[in-house]
Design a protein around this motif. Sequence first.
Motif, PDB file in Angstrom:
ATOM      1  N   ALA A 177       1.132  -0.756   0.103  1.00  0.00           N
ATOM      2  CA  ALA A 177       0.060   0.150   0.094  1.00  0.00           C
ATOM      3  C   ALA A 177       0.947   1.008  -0.094  1.00  0.00           C
ATOM      4  O   ALA A 177       0.335   2.577  -0.744  1.00  0.00           O
ATOM      5  N   HIS A 178       2.111   1.174   0.867  1.00  0.00           N
ATOM      6  CA  HIS A 178       2.413   1.907   1.390  1.00  0.00           C
ATOM      7  C   HIS A 178       3.402   2.518  -0.810  1.00  0.00           C
ATOM      8  O   HIS A 178       3.171   4.057  -0.716  1.00  0.00           O
ATOM      9  N   ALA A 179       4.112   1.611  -0.707  1.00  0.00           N
ATOM     10  CA  ALA A 179       5.029   1.641  -1.698  1.00  0.00           C
ATOM     11  C   ALA A 179       3.705   2.362  -2.997  1.00  0.00           C
ATOM     12  O   ALA A 179       4.952   2.918  -4.750  1.00  0.00           O
ATOM     13  N   LEU A 180       2.953   1.978  -3.167  1.00  0.00           N
ATOM     14  CA  LEU A 180       2.038   2.027  -4.354  1.00  0.00           C
ATOM     15  C   LEU A 180       1.427   2.766  -4.365  1.00  0.00           C
ATOM     16  O   LEU A 180       1.440   4.450  -5.656  1.00  0.00           O
ATOM     17  N   GLY A 181       1.027   3.924  -2.946  1.00  0.00           N
ATOM     18  CA  GLY A 181       0.717   5.648  -3.060  1.00  0.00           C
ATOM     19  C   GLY A 181       1.983   6.441  -2.859  1.00  0.00           C
ATOM     20  O   GLY A 181       1.684   6.773  -4.025  1.00  0.00           O
ATOM     21  N   THR A 182       2.899   5.468  -2.995  1.00  0.00           N
ATOM     22  CA  THR A 182       4.051   6.946  -3.343  1.00  0.00           C
ATOM     23  C   THR A 182       4.674   7.346  -4.990  1.00  0.00           C
ATOM     24  O   THR A 182       4.971   7.655  -5.434  1.00  0.00           O
ATOM     25  N   GLN A 183       4.438   5.067  -5.781  1.00  0.00           N
ATOM     26  CA  GLN A 183       4.630   5.363  -7.175  1.00  0.00           C
ATOM     27  C   GLN A 183       3.421   5.729  -7.499  1.00  0.00           C
ATOM     28  O   GLN A 183       3.929   6.990  -8.889  1.00  0.00           O
ATOM     29  N   LEU A 184       1.753   6.556  -7.496  1.00  0.00           N
ATOM     30  CA  LEU A 184       0.998   7.048  -7.858  1.00  0.00           C
ATOM     31  C   LEU A 184       1.185   8.454  -7.641  1.00  0.00           C
ATOM     32  O   LEU A 184       1.146   8.888  -8.501  1.00  0.00           O
ATOM     33  N   GLY A 185       1.789   8.475  -6.754  1.00  0.00           N
ATOM     34  CA  GLY A 185       2.326  10.010  -6.745  1.00  0.00           C
ATOM     35  C   GLY A 185       3.385  10.471  -7.253  1.00  0.00           C
ATOM     36  O   GLY A 185       3.475  11.719  -8.179  1.00  0.00           O
ATOM     37  N   GLU A 186       4.153   9.681  -7.877  1.00  0.00           N
ATOM     38  CA  GLU A 186       5.049  10.144  -9.062  1.00  0.00           C
ATOM     39  C   GLU A 186       4.452  10.316 -10.086  1.00  0.00           C
ATOM     40  O   GLU A 186       5.335  10.538 -11.373  1.00  0.00           O
ATOM     41  N   MET A 187       3.951   9.511  -9.987  1.00  0.00           N
ATOM     42  CA  MET A 187       2.929   8.986 -11.671  1.00  0.00           C
ATOM     43  C   MET A 187       2.332  10.681 -11.763  1.00  0.00           C
ATOM     44  O   MET A 187       2.475  11.673 -13.228  1.00  0.00           O
ATOM     45  N   LEU A 188       1.364  11.526 -11.009  1.00  0.00           N
ATOM     46  CA  LEU A 188       0.365  12.576 -11.289  1.00  0.00           C
ATOM     47  C   LEU A 188       1.505  13.372 -11.338  1.00  0.00           C
ATOM     48  O   LEU A 188       2.066  14.198 -11.961  1.00  0.00           O
TER      49      LEU A 188
END
Length: 314
Positions: A283-294
Motif C-alpha cells: 500500500a505505501h509503495a503504491l501510494g508513493t508510486q501514484l504520487g510519482e506518476m502524477l
Amino acid sequence: MRETLRIATRKSPLAMWQAEFVKAELEKAYPELKVELLPMTTKGDKILNVPLAKIGGKGLFTKELEDRMMDGDADIAVHSMKDVPMELPEGFALGAILERHSPTDAFVSNKYAAFEELPQGAILGTSSLRRKAQLMAIRPDLDVRDLRGNVGTRLGKLDAGEYDAIVLATSGLQRLELDERIRHEIAPEVCLPAVTQGTLGIEYFAKDEDVKEIISVLNHEPTEIRTIAERAMNHRLEGGCQVPIGVFAELLDGDRIRIRGLVASLDGSTVIQDQVEGAQSDAHALGTQLGEMLLDQGAKEILQEVYASDLHKG
C-alpha cells in the motif's frame, strides 16, 4: 492497566462527537476503564474569517491538542485523519486508525436536489480547494465562494440564503445526525475525496506503551491499509493542509488495492489524474508510486502555483 484515560478534544460539535465515540468504544472494550474528555478551543476554531491555508493550515487543529498531551494533561487526542499533517511532531504517533465512515462529499441545498441541477452562475459554498477545483472542472460557470465555520454555522449560512448549495463531508453530517440535509452523495468518480476523508485516528505519545496497548483494540486494519496508501501518495506530492489533491483507495478481492489520485489547478481548468493497483501489502509503495506518476504528468507545476497563490500567503 491504568484506571483513567484522558482525551484532548476540540469543542466543536463534530470534534466532541468524535471524542465521545472513541470514549464509548474504549469503555465498551474495557469496562473498568474511566475515559475523560478535556474539551478546548483551538486557534483554528477561533479564526473563521480567513482561509485555513493562510493561518497555518489544518495542523492548527492538532497542535494545541498535542500541547495538552505534552503538558501531561491528556493521554490521547482524537483527530479526523484529514486534519492530521503528513509528518507528526517528534515523539508522537498514531496508535489506532478506526473503521472508515463514508468518504464522500455531500451536496446540500434547500433549492436543488443534485449538483447537476444547479443553474448557471449558482453560488456554491465550500471551504475546500479540492472540492472547488474538481466541481469547477465540471461546471466552470458556477460562483464558488469560501465557506468556513463548523457544520452548524455553514448550514446556517445556506439557510440564510447566502448560497444556493454547499458541499460538506458526508461523514460529518451523518455523525451529527443531519442525514436529512444530504440531498445526495457526490460519487468519487465526480469528486475524489480528501486524503483519508471519513476516517478517525488516535494520536498518543510514542513512548507510552500502556496507552498504545489500550487504544490498539480500536485499530481497523482494512482502513489502516487504505490510510497508509492515501497518505503515502499525499506525502510524495508534499501535499500540505489546503491543496486541490484528491485520493481514494479501495480494497479489492484477492488482497488487492486500487488507488485513484488527482491534482487540479485552483480554477479546475487543469486536472491530472491516474490510478494504480497492486497488493495490499504494498500500500505505501503504491501510494508513493501514484504520487510519482502524477508529478511526472505535471502535478509539481500545479502545486507550485497553488503554494505561490494568495491563498497560501500569510
